[in-house]
Design a protein around this motif. Structure first.
Motif, PDB file in Angstrom:
ATOM      1  N   ASP A  11       8.002  -3.033   6.052  1.00  0.00           N
ATOM      2  CA  ASP A  11       7.393  -2.613   4.795  1.00  0.00           C
ATOM      3  C   ASP A  11       8.527  -1.975   3.989  1.00  0.00           C
ATOM      4  OD1 ASP A  11       6.287  -1.086   2.786  1.00  0.00           O
ATOM      5  OD2 ASP A  11       4.658  -0.273   3.996  1.00  0.00           O
ATOM      6  N   HIS A  56       9.541  -6.678   0.979  1.00  0.00           N
ATOM      7  CA  HIS A  56       9.092  -6.656   2.366  1.00  0.00           C
ATOM      8  C   HIS A  56       9.613  -7.885   3.120  1.00  0.00           C
ATOM      9  CE1 HIS A  56       6.379  -3.765   0.634  1.00  0.00           C
ATOM     10  NE2 HIS A  56       5.841  -4.697  -0.144  1.00  0.00           N
ATOM     11  N   ASP A  86       7.167   1.694   9.827  1.00  0.00           N
ATOM     12  CA  ASP A  86       7.271   0.670   8.780  1.00  0.00           C
ATOM     13  C   ASP A  86       8.317  -0.401   9.071  1.00  0.00           C
ATOM     14  OD1 ASP A  86       9.317   2.442   8.316  1.00  0.00           O
ATOM     15  OD2 ASP A  86       8.717   2.960   6.271  1.00  0.00           O
ATOM     16  N   TYR A 119      -9.383  -4.421 -12.421  1.00  0.00           N
ATOM     17  CA  TYR A 119      -9.017  -3.041 -12.072  1.00  0.00           C
ATOM     18  C   TYR A 119      -8.045  -3.035 -10.896  1.00  0.00           C
ATOM     19  CZ  TYR A 119     -13.197  -2.351 -14.860  1.00  0.00           C
ATOM     20  OH  TYR A 119     -14.115  -2.399 -15.872  1.00  0.00           O
ATOM     21  N   LYS A 120      -7.234  -1.999 -10.827  1.00  0.00           N
ATOM     22  CA  LYS A 120      -6.304  -1.869  -9.700  1.00  0.00           C
ATOM     23  C   LYS A 120      -7.098  -1.691  -8.413  1.00  0.00           C
ATOM     24  CE  LYS A 120      -5.686   3.076 -10.684  1.00  0.00           C
ATOM     25  NZ  LYS A 120      -5.718   3.998  -9.531  1.00  0.00           N
ATOM     26  N   ARG A 121      -6.531  -2.157  -7.305  1.00  0.00           N
ATOM     27  CA  ARG A 121      -7.195  -2.089  -6.006  1.00  0.00           C
ATOM     28  C   ARG A 121      -6.296  -1.315  -5.053  1.00  0.00           C
ATOM     29  NH1 ARG A 121     -11.465  -6.101  -6.760  1.00  0.00           N
ATOM     30  NH2 ARG A 121     -12.257  -5.330  -4.793  1.00  0.00           N
ATOM     31  N   PRO A 122      -6.785  -0.188  -4.545  1.00  0.00           N
ATOM     32  CA  PRO A 122      -5.952   0.647  -3.673  1.00  0.00           C
ATOM     33  C   PRO A 122      -5.507  -0.022  -2.373  1.00  0.00           C
ATOM     34  CG  PRO A 122      -7.752   1.927  -4.577  1.00  0.00           C
ATOM     35  CD  PRO A 122      -8.018   0.487  -4.936  1.00  0.00           C
ATOM     36  N   ILE A 123      -6.431  -0.791  -1.737  1.00  0.00           N
ATOM     37  CA  ILE A 123      -6.070  -1.419  -0.466  1.00  0.00           C
ATOM     38  C   ILE A 123      -4.972  -2.461  -0.723  1.00  0.00           C
ATOM     39  CG2 ILE A 123      -6.949  -2.698   1.545  1.00  0.00           C
ATOM     40  CD1 ILE A 123      -8.255   0.080   1.220  1.00  0.00           C
ATOM     41  N   ASN A 124      -3.940  -2.410   0.064  1.00  0.00           N
ATOM     42  CA  ASN A 124      -2.812  -3.350  -0.087  1.00  0.00           C
ATOM     43  C   ASN A 124      -2.032  -3.185  -1.382  1.00  0.00           C
ATOM     44  OD1 ASN A 124      -3.363  -4.584   2.374  1.00  0.00           O
ATOM     45  ND2 ASN A 124      -4.836  -5.982   1.426  1.00  0.00           N
ATOM     46  N   ARG A 125      -2.180  -2.024  -2.040  1.00  0.00           N
ATOM     47  CA  ARG A 125      -1.475  -1.856  -3.314  1.00  0.00           C
ATOM     48  C   ARG A 125       0.035  -1.944  -3.167  1.00  0.00           C
ATOM     49  NH1 ARG A 125      -2.894   2.767  -1.210  1.00  0.00           N
ATOM     50  NH2 ARG A 125      -1.620   4.633  -1.283  1.00  0.00           N
ATOM     51  N   TYR A 127       1.517  -4.025  -1.230  1.00  0.00           N
ATOM     52  CA  TYR A 127       1.859  -5.371  -0.762  1.00  0.00           C
ATOM     53  C   TYR A 127       1.422  -6.451  -1.746  1.00  0.00           C
ATOM     54  CZ  TYR A 127       1.949  -2.353   3.314  1.00  0.00           C
ATOM     55  OH  TYR A 127       2.177  -1.308   4.165  1.00  0.00           O
TER      56      TYR A 127
END
Lengths: 243, 243
Positions: A11, A56, A86, A119-125, A127
């Motif tokens: 990561d 990554h 990471d 809208y922005k999405r926190p999960i996987n932000r 990546y």
């Protein structure tokens, strides 16, 4: 003496890129220090190529020469025990002494993930790269065919790199929509500085109608100003290196 | 007065859970503060239910009463402008005054992601639970059918919660393998404290051969000691709430 090849996933979010440098933590440095801790010998870790800050990898390849007698199948767990969460060694192989992770590489495959949502999405932000504009995926799919083959990709290179030639061959490229994600994969014999990220930025500009020129004409122009912007590092993954 | 329903996605990694509490930052508190910044009025944000520390949501639902005149379609962008990157409002709707995010909920759907690989994988490490043992996915798939229907799930409840009844109805459950990932989804009219995580821990123990008792017998035993361990929060997502 043994030549050990390792496959690495990392990561890149919190690193200044692959290559060792002053004033910022690099992935190379962290892995070299982990290898030192288990072998008690300094090593020079050679990768298939540097990745930039924030990029990554799910299949970076590197090799190092060692006198260590650790069995090859124990290498990943041994190094991983000294690595932060990471970075992870996900494979290992003993290779001929003339194997060189950079010079022996024949092809590389990258993946770029665009999150195309209102809208922005926190999960996987960390990546993916969030694009809130509507993108014409069919138009983008239609354009990528011009990337296939041997071309001078000078229009898709950031300044600040010195290369002997800007000609590269692309063997495969695809764009696929999976829910809110748009996933681009591209495979070639080599890539210029920021080439994948400029291709993605250009395709996004084409997909949202900001650029109306065909990718074919942009390639032929050999003019960086005709291409789109450099999309951010967080969406880019070095997926595989072929030897 | 208006009753505003919002749909929320959050990365629970850095929070002490949904519910407001002393000494730890909660998702509820952060969103209430963001709403205060845009409406200048304190609100009481009611969610479909608390999620524990470290648990994520891709479809949490909450509502609040406000006198604010912000158009409903502008609500997500307005609140998001005051939220950190790990919380996002991804939808909004004006609802009847008697709508209550918890009491009006009819069904909930959870997702749990197991990363089943020999080595740890840095990408998505905060959004999955790493299990390195070989898991018999067919065995796990075969067992989950016993969850369907109305049962007393007392064996799958952590102590420390007071509920009137431990009977719940499961409408749907599935396990799917996608590369290195094993994804469980489960939908029911309600879930006991840690119920999904204990079901997952039990299925992992069954999949690796540590538990040989059928899920059917474990349910019937109503004995927490017969079930497996509580799998960690990082793999769990509140996916959807039905009204």
């Amino acid at each position: 003496m043994r030549n050990i090849m390792i496959i690495i996933e990392y990561d890149g979010t919190n690193y200044g890129g692959w290559q060792k440098q002053k004033n910022t933590l690099s992935i190379q440095q962290v892995i070299e220090e982990a290898i030192y801790k288990i072998t008690k010998k300094e090593v020079n870790l050679i990768s298939s190529g540097r990745t930039d800050a924030g990029v990554h990898a799910i299949g970076q390849v590197a090799n190092f020469i060692t006198t260590s007698k650790i069995p090859i199948e124990k290498i990943p767990d041994a190094i991983n025990s000294k690595l932060p969460n990471d970075i992870s060694i996900i494979g290992s192989k003993e290779v001929a002494m003339d194997f060189h992770a950079r010079y022996s590489a024949r092809r590389k495959r990258y993946k770029y993930i665009i999150l195309n949502s209102k809208y922005k999405r926190p999960i996987n932000r960390n990546y993916s790269y969030h694009v809130k504009y509507d993108l014409d995926i069919d138009k983008m799919k239609n354009e990528i065919k011009y990337l296939i083959g041997e071309h001078d990709f000078k229009a898709f290179m950031s300044s600040g790199s010195s290369v002997q030639t800007t000609v590269r061959t692309i063997y495969d490229v695809s764009i696929e929509k999976q829910g809110d994600l748009i996933i681009l994969e591209i495979e070639g014999n080599g890539f210029l500085y920021n080439m994948v990220r400029i291709i993605v930025g250009t395709l996004i500009d084409i997909g949202r109608g900001k650029i109306s020129t065909s990718l074919k004409d942009i390639i032929n122009s050999k003019d960086r100003n005709r291409a789109g912007y450099t999309s951010p590092a967080c969406g880019l993954f070095l997926k595989k290196v072929y030897y």
